[in-house]
Design a protein around this motif. Structure first.
Motif, mmCIF file in Angstrom:
data_model
loop_
_atom_site.group_PDB
_atom_site.id
_atom_site.type_symbol
_atom_site.label_atom_id
_atom_site.label_comp_id
_atom_site.label_asym_id
_atom_site.label_seq_id
_atom_site.Cartn_x
_atom_site.Cartn_y
_atom_site.Cartn_z
ATOM 1 N N UNK A 12 0.829 -1.204 0.000
ATOM 2 C CA UNK A 12 0.000 0.000 0.000
ATOM 3 C C UNK A 12 0.869 1.261 0.000
ATOM 4 N N UNK A 13 1.975 1.211 0.736
ATOM 5 C CA UNK A 13 2.879 2.371 0.774
ATOM 6 C C UNK A 13 3.524 2.593 -0.588
ATOM 7 N N UNK A 14 3.939 1.506 -1.246
ATOM 8 C CA UNK A 14 4.540 1.638 -2.574
ATOM 9 C C UNK A 14 3.540 2.193 -3.572
ATOM 10 N N UNK A 15 2.285 1.752 -3.470
ATOM 11 C CA UNK A 15 1.265 2.242 -4.385
ATOM 12 C C UNK A 15 1.003 3.725 -4.165
ATOM 13 N N UNK A 16 0.929 4.142 -2.906
ATOM 14 C CA UNK A 16 0.694 5.562 -2.607
ATOM 15 C C UNK A 16 1.821 6.417 -3.161
ATOM 16 N N UNK A 17 3.074 5.940 -3.017
ATOM 17 C CA UNK A 17 4.223 6.688 -3.545
ATOM 18 C C UNK A 17 4.172 6.750 -5.063
ATOM 19 N N UNK A 18 3.820 5.619 -5.711
ATOM 20 C CA UNK A 18 3.767 5.592 -7.170
ATOM 21 C C UNK A 18 2.693 6.522 -7.703
ATOM 22 N N UNK A 56 1.797 9.308 -6.561
ATOM 23 C CA UNK A 56 2.206 10.709 -6.512
ATOM 24 C C UNK A 56 2.666 11.172 -7.888
ATOM 25 N N UNK A 57 3.192 10.227 -8.681
ATOM 26 C CA UNK A 57 3.711 10.550 -10.016
ATOM 27 C C UNK A 57 2.802 10.031 -11.128
#
Length: 310
Positions: free
Chosen positions: A47-53, A55-56
């Motif tokens: 979930x954290x990786x998806x949220x970061x991705x 952003x872009x």
């Protein structure tokens, strides 16, 4: 550090200074790691990786993954035996397809330890560019829907609740349950979806025993009359009676408990007959007919309409 590493560290400290153990316990409890297992931690990371991705790339999605955790006496080494694969993987794929309501293909991406953990993912199906809405529909959305349904069903089996809501999936789950029982295995299903969500369920000995009880049948008998034309005769005491002249007219296999009685009647192919028969259905606990049979009781005086579907 993974959840297992934190727990190993905590157990090691418990054998040393009590004050240090208490301090470590407070720290680990504050971090919340002790109440989370590896799957929950992995879901949080995804979930954290998806949220970061996002952003872009706001439309970013994660790769879906299905994990099948096999536990039992023979899984300590973390390996997948070939006989398990033959007996289990295809029934699991069929079970997911039944839950999704459409054929699903799964492909193996890896095996890991922790008992035996099978990693798989849906095979990506190219969309038809001729359909204008196809590009807006995720190729594996049906799998995600199916896994949501499947985990609910497995939870209901484990808690021995009413599963008639999912009766159409029962045979597929039953096949997997039989395979697990054959090798004394328990199954854990974990689904990581494209939106960072986590779904999981288990099918253990308790759930498998419940499936077995649901499979048990009871007889339901009804006396009916079958009228029609003889289209097949067997010395074993079986007569096929077709009730009409159309190709799709119902036909029934009527069995004589004493074949000699059929021989004494001397019926011929094409003869019109009127039989009183015992119509027996074997119904399971959910009302599904598992078998039907028609047993000759005697001649009927006249033709009557049938009040059931073949």
């Amino acid at each position: 550090m993974t959840g297992d590493s934190w727990r190993e560290r905590r157990r090691a400290l418990q054998g040393d200074d009590p004050a240090e153990t208490e301090r470590a316990t407070r720290l680990l409890d504050a971090l919340g790691t002790e109440d989370r297992d590896d799957e929950e931690i992995e879901a949080e990371h995804r979930a954290s990786r998806l949220a970061a991705a996002r952003e872009y790339a706001p439309d970013a999605r994660l790769e879906e993954e299905l994990q099948l955790r096999l536990t039992g006496p023979a899984t300590v080494g973390g390996a997948l035996r070939f006989e398990w694969g033959d007996a289990l993987l295809e029934p699991v794929e069929h079970m997911v397809s039944a839950a999704a309501g459409t054929p699903v293909q799964l492909e193996l991406t890896g095996i890991s330890s922790g008992s035996t953990v099978v990693h798989a993912r849906p095979v990506t199906v190219p969309v038809d560019s001729a359909e204008p809405d196809a590009l807006n529909t995720p190729a594996t959305s049906a799998v995600a829907t199916g896994l949501g349904t499947l985990t609910k069903l497995l939870d209901a089996l484990e808690s021995e609740r009413d599963i008639r809501e999912w009766v159409k999936l029962f045979d597929a789950v039953d096949a997997v349950s039989r395979a697990l029982s054959r090798y004394e295995l328990n199954l854990g299903v974990t689904w990581y979806d494209a939106e960072g969500g986590l779904r999981r369920a288990r099918l253990t000995e308790r759930g498998r025993q419940y499936v077995k009880r649901l499979r048990e049948t009871r007889d339901r008998d009804q006396e009916i009359t079958i009228s029609g034309r003889v289209t097949e005769l067997r010395e074993s005491g079986l007569v096929k009676v077709k009730t009409g002249t159309a190709k799709n007219a119902p036909a029934y296999d009527v069995r004589f408990e004493e074949p000699e009685e059929l021989l004494r009647m001397r019926p011929g192919l094409g003869d019109n007959v009127h039989f009183r028969v015992r119509f027996r259905q074997q119904l399971d606990s959910m009302g599904i007919a598992r078998s039907t049979e028609y047993t000759y009781l005697g001649p009927a005086a006249e033709q009557t309409s049938l009040s059931f579907e073949p």
